[in-house]
Design a protein around this motif. Structure first.
Motif, PDB file in Angstrom:
ATOM      1  N   ILE A 105      -8.875  -2.146   7.336  1.00 32.53           N
ATOM      2  CA  ILE A 105     -10.167  -2.244   8.020  1.00 32.53           C
ATOM      3  C   ILE A 105     -11.201  -2.525   6.930  1.00 32.53           C
ATOM      4  O   ILE A 105     -11.409  -1.694   6.040  1.00 32.53           O
ATOM      5  N   SER A 142      -0.376   4.656   0.028  1.00 37.44           N
ATOM      6  CA  SER A 142      -1.189   5.878   0.187  1.00 37.44           C
ATOM      7  C   SER A 142      -0.394   6.937   0.939  1.00 37.44           C
ATOM      8  O   SER A 142       0.590   6.639   1.631  1.00 37.44           O
ATOM      9  N   VAL A 168      -3.806  -2.170  15.207  1.00 41.08           N
ATOM     10  CA  VAL A 168      -3.319  -0.834  14.849  1.00 41.08           C
ATOM     11  C   VAL A 168      -4.317   0.264  15.274  1.00 41.08           C
ATOM     12  O   VAL A 168      -3.906   1.353  15.710  1.00 41.08           O
ATOM     13  N   GLY A 183       0.855  -1.192   0.000  1.00 41.25           N
ATOM     14  CA  GLY A 183       0.000   0.000   0.000  1.00 41.25           C
ATOM     15  C   GLY A 183       0.885   1.234   0.000  1.00 41.25           C
ATOM     16  O   GLY A 183       1.866   1.283   0.765  1.00 41.25           O
TER      17      GLY A 183
HETATM   18  P1  NAD Z   1      -5.926   3.787  -0.139  1.00 41.55           P
HETATM   19  O1  NAD Z   1      -7.146   3.282  -0.834  1.00 41.55           O
HETATM   20  O2  NAD Z   1      -5.613   5.238  -0.154  1.00 41.55           O
HETATM   21  O3  NAD Z   1      -4.656   3.018  -0.715  1.00 41.55           O
HETATM   22  C1  NAD Z   1      -4.717   1.651  -1.008  1.00 41.55           C
HETATM   23  C2  NAD Z   1      -3.343   1.189  -1.421  1.00 41.55           C
HETATM   24  O4  NAD Z   1      -3.389  -0.191  -1.698  1.00 41.55           O
HETATM   25  C3  NAD Z   1      -2.796   1.852  -2.680  1.00 41.55           C
HETATM   26  O5  NAD Z   1      -1.464   2.225  -2.433  1.00 41.55           O
HETATM   27  C4  NAD Z   1      -2.875   0.776  -3.753  1.00 41.55           C
HETATM   28  O6  NAD Z   1      -1.848   0.899  -4.729  1.00 41.55           O
HETATM   29  C5  NAD Z   1      -2.717  -0.461  -2.926  1.00 41.55           C
HETATM   30  N1  NAD Z   1      -3.328  -1.653  -3.525  1.00 41.55           N
HETATM   31  C6  NAD Z   1      -4.593  -1.799  -3.975  1.00 41.55           C
HETATM   32  N2  NAD Z   1      -4.783  -3.049  -4.420  1.00 41.55           N
HETATM   33  C7  NAD Z   1      -3.623  -3.715  -4.250  1.00 41.55           C
HETATM   34  C8  NAD Z   1      -3.203  -5.029  -4.517  1.00 41.55           C
HETATM   35  N3  NAD Z   1      -4.015  -5.932  -5.060  1.00 41.55           N
HETATM   36  N4  NAD Z   1      -1.930  -5.376  -4.181  1.00 41.55           N
HETATM   37  C9  NAD Z   1      -1.092  -4.482  -3.624  1.00 41.55           C
HETATM   38  N5  NAD Z   1      -1.442  -3.208  -3.353  1.00 41.55           N
HETATM   39  C10 NAD Z   1      -2.697  -2.828  -3.650  1.00 41.55           C
HETATM   40  O7  NAD Z   1      -6.043   3.213   1.326  1.00 41.55           O
HETATM   41  P2  NAD Z   1      -5.510   3.791   2.752  1.00 41.55           P
HETATM   42  O8  NAD Z   1      -6.213   5.050   3.062  1.00 41.55           O
HETATM   43  O9  NAD Z   1      -4.028   3.726   2.829  1.00 41.55           O
HETATM   44  O10 NAD Z   1      -6.095   2.661   3.697  1.00 41.55           O
HETATM   45  C11 NAD Z   1      -5.706   1.312   3.563  1.00 41.55           C
HETATM   46  C12 NAD Z   1      -6.474   0.480   4.567  1.00 41.55           C
HETATM   47  O11 NAD Z   1      -6.087   0.886   5.865  1.00 41.55           O
HETATM   48  C13 NAD Z   1      -7.995   0.657   4.508  1.00 41.55           C
HETATM   49  O12 NAD Z   1      -8.603  -0.578   4.833  1.00 41.55           O
HETATM   50  C14 NAD Z   1      -8.282   1.657   5.597  1.00 41.55           C
HETATM   51  O13 NAD Z   1      -9.587   1.530   6.131  1.00 41.55           O
HETATM   52  C15 NAD Z   1      -7.247   1.253   6.613  1.00 41.55           C
HETATM   53  N6  NAD Z   1      -6.842   2.326   7.562  1.00 41.55           N
HETATM   54  C16 NAD Z   1      -6.719   1.968   8.859  1.00 41.55           C
HETATM   55  C17 NAD Z   1      -6.314   2.899   9.797  1.00 41.55           C
HETATM   56  C18 NAD Z   1      -6.159   2.484  11.227  1.00 41.55           C
HETATM   57  O14 NAD Z   1      -5.955   3.323  12.087  1.00 41.55           O
HETATM   58  N7  NAD Z   1      -6.177   1.194  11.547  1.00 41.55           N
HETATM   59  C19 NAD Z   1      -6.061   4.221   9.407  1.00 41.55           C
HETATM   60  C20 NAD Z   1      -6.150   4.552   8.058  1.00 41.55           C
HETATM   61  C21 NAD Z   1      -6.537   3.574   7.127  1.00 41.55           C
END
Ligand code: NAD
Length: 280
Positions: free
Chosen positions: A229, A165, A260, A163
């Protein structure tokens, strides 16, 4: 041997005890964290309630502002500007998702960087390239904290972050680079994810796809931090890692929920106290 569970609830509770002491040291002046939400989002409401409960526990007064769905980007930024000027407001957070028509980057940039307790203002995001900033992005800081809790030596350790992001993947990768881990970042363009995850001592998954990483994709003994999540088929919250298979192979693993997430909330409170001047 099954993996050791990295209990985020327990780690967050220990952090709150420490934060409480730091808050007391600041004296009786009010320390306020203001959460701004535009419209009503049931998922955000649960998250905000958790934040409020945790804030109360460490003596931070969390004010929740619900603005109507019709609020424009200009009005939202003006509201943030007013919070920037108020002395008792140590921190400002803007709950996402924002309605269409409001650019989250514009809004995040409107927050005074010294009150940006989510660590997502461009000034704080940029500063992370130099060193760990005073106000790091909360989820990235939480992932790092959980890895450090294992006692693993990060220097030279192979880390794979899945990921990329802005709020999670990229800052985690940079924080771990500062600790001289050898970091690979995988994403939607990565050709064969398993080739990377299988050689990693530490795997951090932040994608938002339930079951993306299975036990057979891990190196035995790896430390697995699951940031995802997702809503599982039965309505329950699950991460991005298939917990059952992964916990048979990994050395350490974070559960979802209870990994987390709670530590991220504790990091938000730590950032708020730091913004108020605490050394914590
Ligand atoms: P995002 O949608 O902005 O980014 C998703 C990432 O996953 C991108 O970098 C994309 O390239 C990658 N990706 C997508 N499909 C893929 C695959 N098949 N193989 C490899 N990489 C792949 O998501 P985000 O905002 O970074 O959030 C990610 C997850 O984390 C979500 O489930 C979000 O709910 C969760 N999150 C949790 C917390 C927490 O405190 N626990 C905080 C923020 C986000």
């Amino acid at each position: 041997m099954p993996a050791q569970i990295l209990d985020g609830k327990l780690i967050a509770q220990q952090m709150r005890q420490k934060l409480n002491a730091a808050r007391q040291a600041l004296g009786p002046r009010p320390i306020r964290l203001v959460s701004v939400e535009v419209g009503q989002n049931p998922a955000a409401a649960v998250y905000v309630r958790n934040q409020q409960r945790a804030a109360a526990e460490v003596g931070i007064d969390m004010e929740v502002r619900n603005l109507p769905l019709s609020t424009s980007e200009t009005d939202l930024c003006a509201s943030i500007g007013e919070l920037n000027r108020r002395n008792e407001v140590a921190g400002v957070i803007v709950q996402r998702p924002l309605p269409p028509g409001i650019d989250p980057r514009v809004v995040q940039s409107a927050i005074d960087p010294n009150k940006d307790v989510e660590g997502m203002h461009p000034a704080n995001m940029g500063a992370i390239l130099y060193r760990e900033p005073l106000l790091p992005p909360c989820t990235a800081a939480a992932a790092q904290h959980l890895i450090l809790a294992t006692g693993l030596d990060l220097r030279g350790a192979e880390t794979v972050v899945v990921g990329h992001s802005e709020i999670v993947g990229k800052p985690i990768a940079v924080l771990l680079l500062h600790r001289l881990s050898t970091v690979t970042v995988c994403h939607i363009g990565t050709k064969k994810l398993v080739d990377h995850t299988r050689r990693a001592d530490i795997v951090v998954v932040a994608v938002g796809k339930a079951g993306l990483v299975h036990g057979d994709m891990l190196k035995p003994g790896a430390c697995v931090i699951d940031v995802g999540i997702n809503q599982g088929a039965d309505g329950k919250i699950v991460g991005d890692v298939d917990y059952t298979s992964a916990s048979e192979v990994a050395g350490f693993i974070t559960p979802v929920p209870g990994g987390v997430g709670p530590v991220t909330v504790a990091m938000l409170l730590r950032n708020t106290l730091r913004a108020a001047g605490a050394s914590v």
